[in-house]
Design a protein around this motif. Sequence first.
Motif, PDB file in Angstrom:
ATOM      1  N   PHE A   1     -67.838  13.444 -32.206  1.00 27.05           N
ATOM      2  CA  PHE A   1     -69.073  13.526 -31.437  1.00 27.05           C
ATOM      3  C   PHE A   1     -69.710  14.911 -31.615  1.00 27.05           C
ATOM      4  N   ALA A   2     -68.872  15.942 -31.530  1.00 24.79           N
ATOM      5  CA  ALA A   2     -69.371  17.324 -31.657  1.00 24.79           C
ATOM      6  C   ALA A   2     -69.961  17.582 -33.036  1.00 24.79           C
ATOM      7  N   ASP A   3     -69.450  16.857 -34.031  1.00 24.62           N
ATOM      8  CA  ASP A   3     -69.938  17.052 -35.401  1.00 24.62           C
ATOM      9  C   ASP A   3     -71.422  16.708 -35.559  1.00 24.62           C
ATOM     10  N   HIS A   4     -71.966  15.965 -34.613  1.00 26.44           N
ATOM     11  CA  HIS A   4     -73.407  15.680 -34.647  1.00 26.44           C
ATOM     12  C   HIS A   4     -74.237  16.955 -34.667  1.00 26.44           C
ATOM     13  N   LEU A   5     -73.671  18.016 -34.092  1.00 30.02           N
ATOM     14  CA  LEU A   5     -74.416  19.272 -34.001  1.00 30.02           C
ATOM     15  C   LEU A   5     -74.830  19.802 -35.360  1.00 30.02           C
ATOM     16  N   ASN A   6     -74.023  19.481 -36.347  1.00 35.01           N
ATOM     17  CA  ASN A   6     -74.301  20.051 -37.662  1.00 35.01           C
ATOM     18  C   ASN A   6     -75.524  19.444 -38.334  1.00 35.01           C
TER      19      ASN A   6
ATOM     20  N   ARG B   1     -62.142  11.665 -31.330  1.00 36.15           N
ATOM     21  CA  ARG B   1     -63.483  11.173 -30.968  1.00 36.15           C
ATOM     22  C   ARG B   1     -64.372  12.313 -30.494  1.00 36.15           C
ATOM     23  N   ALA B   2     -63.775  13.219 -29.711  1.00 40.52           N
ATOM     24  CA  ALA B   2     -64.543  14.359 -29.186  1.00 40.52           C
ATOM     25  C   ALA B   2     -65.038  15.235 -30.342  1.00 40.52           C
ATOM     26  N   ILE B   3     -64.196  15.416 -31.336  1.00 40.22           N
ATOM     27  CA  ILE B   3     -64.586  16.227 -32.493  1.00 40.22           C
ATOM     28  C   ILE B   3     -65.691  15.529 -33.271  1.00 40.22           C
TER      29      ILE B   3
ATOM     30  N   LEU C   1     -59.181  13.243 -28.677  1.00 38.74           N
ATOM     31  CA  LEU C   1     -59.601  14.499 -29.303  1.00 38.74           C
ATOM     32  C   LEU C   1     -60.392  14.213 -30.575  1.00 38.74           C
TER      33      LEU C   1
END
Lengths: 195, 519
Positions: free
Chosen positions: A119-124, A115-117, A113
């Motif tokens: 990775f998702a933080d790249h969106l910012n 790591r998934a978060i 989880l």
Amino acid sequence: MLGIHQIYGRRRVQLNIILPLLCRYYYASRTDNMLSTNVKTLRKTRNTPSRPVTVARLYSSNKHNSKVPKVPTWEPLGEDRIPSLPQVSSDLVDKLERLALVDFRTKEGLVCLERAIRFADHLNMVDTTGVEPMDSVLEHGQLFLRGDTVTEGDCAEKLLPLSNTTVEEYFVAPPGNIPLPRREERASMLKHSEF
Amino acid sequence: MPGNRWALRYCGNMLSLTIKEVSLALREGKISPLELCRKCLKRIKKTQHLNAYITVTEELALKQAEEAESRLLQGVYQGILDGIPFAVKDNFCTENIRTTCASRMLKDFLPPYNATVVQKLLDQGAVLVGKTNMDEFAMGSGSTDGVFGPVRNPWSYAAPYREQSGGAEDDSEWVITGGSSGGSGAAVTSLTSFLALGSDTGGSTRNPGALCGAVALKPTYGLLSRHGLIPLVNSMDVPGIVTRSTSDAAIVLEVLQGRDLKDSTTVQSPTSHAGFSEDFDVRNLCVGIPKEYHAPGLSQETLAQWSRLADLLEGAGARVREVSLPHTQHSIVCYHVLCCAEVASNMARFDGLEYGHRSTEDSSTDAMYAASRHEGFNAVVRGRILSGNFFLLQQNYERYFLKAQQVRRLIAEDFEHAFSAGVDVLLTPTTLSDAASYSHFIQADNRTRSTQEDVFTQPANLAGLPAVSVPTALSSRGLPIGLQLIGPAFQDGMLLSVAHWIEQRVGFPSISNYEVPNK
């Protein structure tokens, strides 16, 4: 149209020398007018492994289409550019498990989880100021609406057999309105439920 | 003279024919549907080691083939697919045929109805030979994460790969099919079925298409009904089509497309758009090469194929030009968030109560739910559900979910800009490289692999665009390399026409040119 011989050079070499070094290409001989790269039927003959064969080889000076970029046009984002390290507290773990009704099971689940978060933080890093969120790719068109009439149903006898536990025409659930036990007790409950 | 009907026998390998060819041979009486079906079933047994099928519907297939045979004997054709064997990914509901999603959760699930796309094939008289293997609930890019075990790529056993990987004795280095519709890719390329349905949420049909050397079409979102396709990500899922030729894909698309009263997101294709043509003139075509699709990790050989096809099109008079889709890099992250969020919501239906696996735990309803899901889902599915719930938490909703939806719009707009600037079709790689060996592939986790594998495919899903992967060559390892064409919405026919033009010129070999892929 460029012919194959303009693109690829060929060289006669010993098979046992080139095997570890070179690209090998297979080509099923088909019609001549097909533009096929890479070209030569290569049959490895087991009892004469050092028999010379002809292979087509990609030279490094191979002509490259100018419209296709030769090198990657972007780099993966470095971890250091991500704003913050996610912290998943034990309270949050409990909350997620209650909401999702699945458990992390192991420490690895939690790492996954995080790591998934991360990775998702790249969106910012993307500027989305003033951009309307997109729910559906069909947003521009009118979707078809059918008449508001019942067209199917009355199929209890088809659906009830799919359930593991039924009584007459009812699905049977264990007692409701009981919250999941605390996290430590959940573990033993799930352990108990293993096959 | 029905007795002599099959006298004029087809002598070649009938299993390696295209749909178009086999359909003609069936009508002309050169092939009997029953014989064809038996051959497919026999070949399924022979290639069992590929693990392409979860369920083989032998009895039903023979019954359907028999019916097709008596129809053909009377000269009554139900449709172009009459008597032709097909396979379906195991996440499409099939009436009274086990539909598992390769999950323990649905391992005994017998749907009471057929998915619309399955029904349409059956209505044509096509013969269902089996349900194909996949990643659990289509979450994966290798077909390595299903409860029935990994699928093996048929090319692992064909001469080009065998000869260079160290001889026929050793099969430890077999390569993956890609995924998640790996069973469908393997079924079509190993010649056990003439077409297969896959599903494509982020590339799940095109990826195995590329790695197995099949034509794999992801139609425009809304063109094909999703009714009966067990949902992964509703806003991106489409049924995919796997065939051995572009003409075949066009035939199947024609059969399957159209509005479905049972799926409110289906749309009728605008009639103004050109259909599929085998005589497409590329001289009027503008081909865009999106520069961002040279991503880190692209193999030299795939790059060489990309360049070769650009040359080929340019040489034939097409205008080839570089274009920019600037948000491509962020697409996979956007996909990751939206996928997890929709998965969290979709998977909520599996609670053990009305269908699917139910735990014996019965202390409370919630405890039964939690235990059933704990037992029913694999780690990948549970991980995505948990991540999705995290992204959807009130405090995270804006930062992750809405943000991803905003980025989704930017990605869709990138495509719109390219197409409105005169580009007809985009040419890109389908995957970074040819198929990895299983032992190599499982060294990284599912999310990492999906990030790598879906990098070129999921943008088309985010934007709802049609895309097709066409095999172009065998790599130096003797494995297929595919390239992808992406077109504007509802231009599926034109896309397949361009793909056909390419297919006719690259001369990609059929696996039947090599030895039979026996283990």
